[in-house]
Scaffold this motif. Structure first.
Motif, mmCIF file in Angstrom:
data_model
loop_
_atom_site.group_PDB
_atom_site.id
_atom_site.type_symbol
_atom_site.label_atom_id
_atom_site.label_comp_id
_atom_site.label_asym_id
_atom_site.label_seq_id
_atom_site.Cartn_x
_atom_site.Cartn_y
_atom_site.Cartn_z
ATOM 1 N N TRP A 199 0.811 -1.218 0.000
ATOM 2 C CA TRP A 199 0.000 0.000 0.000
ATOM 3 C C TRP A 199 0.846 1.270 0.000
ATOM 4 O O TRP A 199 0.494 2.269 -0.626
ATOM 5 C CB TRP A 199 -0.927 0.015 1.215
ATOM 6 C CG TRP A 199 -1.938 -1.098 1.204
ATOM 7 C CD1 TRP A 199 -2.463 -1.726 0.113
ATOM 8 C CD2 TRP A 199 -2.527 -1.726 2.345
ATOM 9 N NE1 TRP A 199 -3.337 -2.713 0.492
ATOM 10 C CE2 TRP A 199 -3.412 -2.737 1.866
ATOM 11 C CE3 TRP A 199 -2.401 -1.564 3.717
ATOM 12 C CZ2 TRP A 199 -4.162 -3.542 2.702
ATOM 13 C CZ3 TRP A 199 -3.158 -2.366 4.563
ATOM 14 C CH2 TRP A 199 -4.028 -3.339 4.054
ATOM 15 N N PHE A 200 1.973 1.236 0.727
ATOM 16 C CA PHE A 200 2.717 2.476 0.954
ATOM 17 C C PHE A 200 4.174 2.423 0.497
ATOM 18 O O PHE A 200 4.882 3.420 0.629
ATOM 19 C CB PHE A 200 2.681 2.853 2.433
ATOM 20 C CG PHE A 200 1.294 3.002 2.977
ATOM 21 C CD1 PHE A 200 0.512 4.091 2.625
ATOM 22 C CD2 PHE A 200 0.751 2.052 3.834
ATOM 23 C CE1 PHE A 200 -0.772 4.251 3.126
ATOM 24 C CE2 PHE A 200 -0.534 2.195 4.342
ATOM 25 C CZ PHE A 200 -1.300 3.296 3.978
ATOM 26 N N GLY A 201 4.636 1.264 0.023
ATOM 27 C CA GLY A 201 5.994 1.180 -0.479
ATOM 28 C C GLY A 201 6.966 0.505 0.481
ATOM 29 O O GLY A 201 6.647 0.213 1.635
ATOM 30 N N ALA A 202 8.192 0.266 -0.029
ATOM 31 C CA ALA A 202 9.199 -0.481 0.722
ATOM 32 C C ALA A 202 9.634 0.238 1.988
ATOM 33 O O ALA A 202 9.900 -0.397 3.012
ATOM 34 C CB ALA A 202 10.419 -0.752 -0.167
ATOM 35 N N LEU A 203 9.699 1.562 1.930
ATOM 36 C CA LEU A 203 10.127 2.308 3.116
ATOM 37 C C LEU A 203 9.164 2.102 4.280
ATOM 38 O O LEU A 203 9.581 1.973 5.436
ATOM 39 C CB LEU A 203 10.245 3.798 2.788
ATOM 40 C CG LEU A 203 10.756 4.698 3.925
ATOM 41 C CD1 LEU A 203 12.144 4.263 4.360
ATOM 42 C CD2 LEU A 203 10.759 6.158 3.472
ATOM 43 N N ALA A 204 7.871 2.036 3.974
ATOM 44 C CA ALA A 204 6.868 1.800 5.013
ATOM 45 C C ALA A 204 7.054 0.429 5.650
ATOM 46 O O ALA A 204 6.886 0.270 6.860
ATOM 47 C CB ALA A 204 5.466 1.935 4.429
ATOM 48 N N MET A 205 7.420 -0.561 4.815
ATOM 49 C CA MET A 205 7.635 -1.906 5.357
ATOM 50 C C MET A 205 8.818 -1.910 6.331
ATOM 51 O O MET A 205 8.729 -2.438 7.444
ATOM 52 C CB MET A 205 7.899 -2.895 4.225
ATOM 53 C CG MET A 205 8.112 -4.334 4.704
ATOM 54 S SD MET A 205 8.831 -5.420 3.453
ATOM 55 C CE MET A 205 10.526 -4.834 3.434
ATOM 56 N N VAL A 206 9.923 -1.308 5.907
ATOM 57 C CA VAL A 206 11.127 -1.298 6.739
ATOM 58 C C VAL A 206 10.891 -0.539 8.043
ATOM 59 O O VAL A 206 11.306 -0.969 9.125
ATOM 60 C CB VAL A 206 12.305 -0.686 5.965
ATOM 61 C CG1 VAL A 206 13.519 -0.534 6.871
ATOM 62 C CG2 VAL A 206 12.642 -1.538 4.752
ATOM 63 N N ALA A 207 10.188 0.582 7.951
ATOM 64 C CA ALA A 207 9.962 1.405 9.137
ATOM 65 C C ALA A 207 8.925 0.791 10.069
ATOM 66 O O ALA A 207 9.004 0.946 11.295
ATOM 67 C CB ALA A 207 9.525 2.810 8.723
ATOM 68 N N SER A 208 7.958 0.092 9.485
ATOM 69 C CA SER A 208 6.855 -0.415 10.308
ATOM 70 C C SER A 208 7.206 -1.678 11.075
ATOM 71 O O SER A 208 6.660 -1.920 12.151
ATOM 72 C CB SER A 208 5.629 -0.686 9.440
ATOM 73 O OG SER A 208 5.875 -1.753 8.524
ATOM 74 N N PRO A 221 9.884 -2.835 12.968
ATOM 75 C CA PRO A 221 10.283 -2.730 14.380
ATOM 76 C C PRO A 221 9.208 -2.116 15.259
ATOM 77 O O PRO A 221 9.054 -2.509 16.421
ATOM 78 C CB PRO A 221 11.543 -1.864 14.343
ATOM 79 C CG PRO A 221 11.491 -1.148 13.044
ATOM 80 C CD PRO A 221 10.798 -2.060 12.096
ATOM 81 N N VAL A 222 8.445 -1.163 14.713
ATOM 82 C CA VAL A 222 7.388 -0.538 15.510
ATOM 83 C C VAL A 222 6.297 -1.552 15.832
ATOM 84 O O VAL A 222 5.868 -1.695 16.990
ATOM 85 C CB VAL A 222 6.790 0.673 14.763
ATOM 86 C CG1 VAL A 222 5.598 1.232 15.532
ATOM 87 C CG2 VAL A 222 7.850 1.748 14.570
ATOM 88 N N LEU A 223 5.847 -2.268 14.802
ATOM 89 C CA LEU A 223 4.797 -3.274 15.019
ATOM 90 C C LEU A 223 5.289 -4.390 15.932
ATOM 91 O O LEU A 223 4.536 -4.900 16.768
ATOM 92 C CB LEU A 223 4.339 -3.852 13.681
ATOM 93 C CG LEU A 223 3.585 -2.896 12.750
ATOM 94 C CD1 LEU A 223 3.318 -3.573 11.405
ATOM 95 C CD2 LEU A 223 2.273 -2.450 13.388
ATOM 96 N N TYR A 224 6.561 -4.754 15.766
ATOM 97 C CA TYR A 224 7.091 -5.844 16.590
ATOM 98 C C TYR A 224 7.136 -5.450 18.061
ATOM 99 O O TYR A 224 6.737 -6.230 18.941
ATOM 100 C CB TYR A 224 8.488 -6.244 16.115
ATOM 101 C CG TYR A 224 9.050 -7.401 16.895
ATOM 102 C CD1 TYR A 224 8.701 -8.707 16.565
ATOM 103 C CD2 TYR A 224 9.889 -7.192 17.984
ATOM 104 C CE1 TYR A 224 9.190 -9.775 17.298
ATOM 105 C CE2 TYR A 224 10.383 -8.252 18.715
ATOM 106 C CZ TYR A 224 10.027 -9.537 18.374
ATOM 107 O OH TYR A 224 10.497 -10.595 19.110
ATOM 108 N N LEU A 225 7.605 -4.253 18.353
ATOM 109 C CA LEU A 225 7.687 -3.803 19.750
ATOM 110 C C LEU A 225 6.296 -3.642 20.358
ATOM 111 O O LEU A 225 6.077 -4.003 21.528
ATOM 112 C CB LEU A 225 8.465 -2.494 19.829
ATOM 113 C CG LEU A 225 9.963 -2.589 19.511
ATOM 114 C CD1 LEU A 225 10.589 -1.209 19.501
ATOM 115 C CD2 LEU A 225 10.669 -3.501 20.501
ATOM 116 N N ILE A 226 5.358 -3.106 19.588
ATOM 117 C CA ILE A 226 3.983 -2.984 20.090
ATOM 118 C C ILE A 226 3.417 -4.361 20.394
ATOM 119 O O ILE A 226 2.801 -4.588 21.444
ATOM 120 C CB ILE A 226 3.100 -2.236 19.073
ATOM 121 C CG1 ILE A 226 3.515 -0.769 18.986
ATOM 122 C CG2 ILE A 226 1.627 -2.344 19.456
ATOM 123 C CD1 ILE A 226 2.806 0.005 17.893
#
Length: 259
Positions: free
Chosen positions: A34-43, A45-50
């Protein structure tokens, strides 16, 4: 095709070492579409920690009845390394949680300032899901504890692999290494670790507590190498040798509860 195989391999790897990492990867891949490769890389660690610190604990309690052991803080029971909490390897049954808490309080009462450090417990979900490289640790009833050393520190930063070799006159176990075995000696790694001796009095007190008060919580087994059993002068039917094909237990203590 190579990208698909790489994604499958990464999914399996993350699942094997964290249990939830593969699912988080799939969620990140959806965001990539939906948002591109950068969104995958950034999301990721955030999703994992949450997921690890906010979603998994209540879900684990509801689904498998397991609870996380403390990660850090001023309490007398702490994880030996943040890695165990970050990788979701710190989950146990409530009864084993209570045993660990009671053990840490009793040890701190007997030796003020002592911190009981936990190592690998279990993953949060599903009996039978392996916690590699362990042969067990798959049902919430198993927990490894770091040894107590003179000075209060640890020989290894993760509590494992800094082995206490038998002294002259100690029982010699497994002189012939089985071909298929997890009993790693890791001789090449041993010079890296500081030469801290086990605190005999504190470690003996821990095992005495486990083999007496620990039975009130359903303690079934304590795995420790025979040469340390002799050195600590402890004896009880719950104290066992894990066998020559399993990992060595002269770098940590393994405890487990009955069904």
């Amino acid at each position: 095709m190579m990208r698909l195989l790489g994604t499958i391999a990464l999914f399996l790897f993350l699942t094997a070492i964290t249990q939830i990492g593969g699912i988080i990867l799939l969620m990140s891949l959806l965001l990539r579409r939906w948002f591109g490769a950068l969104a995958m890389v950034a999301s990721f660690p955030v999703l994992y920690l949450i997921g690890t610190f906010f979603l998994v604990p209540p879900l684990a309690s509801a689904i498998s009845g397991r609870v996380p052991l403390p990660c850090s803080g001023p309490a007398s029971l702490q994880s030996a390394s943040p890695l165990y909490c970050l990788l979701n390897r710190n989950y146990v049954t409530p009864r084993l949680f209570d045993l660990a808490q009671a053990l840490s309080r009793s040890t701190e009462d007997a030796f003020p300032g002592t911190v009981t450090r936990t190592l690998d417990g279990n993953f949060p979900f599903f009996d039978g899901f392996p916690l590699l490289p362990h042969l067990s640790h798959d049902d919430g009833r198993k927990l490894d504890l770091a040894f107590h050393y003179e000075g209060g520190g640890l020989r290894s930063p993760i509590g494992y692999f800094a082995f206490q070799k038998p002294l002259p006159g100690d029982p010699q176990i497994c002189p012939d290494q089985p071909i298929l075995s997890l009993r790693w000696d890791l001789d090449w790694l041993q010079p890296v670790f500081p030469k801290l001796p086990i605190d005999i009095e504190r470690q003996r007190m821990v095992i005495d507590w486990l083999t007496n008060e620990g039975k009130q919580y359903g303690l079934e087994k304590v795995f420790i190498e025979p040469h340390l059993t002799a050195r600590l002068n402890v004896s009880d039917p719950t104290i066992r040798f894990q066998g020559c094909r399993a990992a060595r237990h002269d770098d940590h203590l393994h405890i487990q509860l009955a069904d």
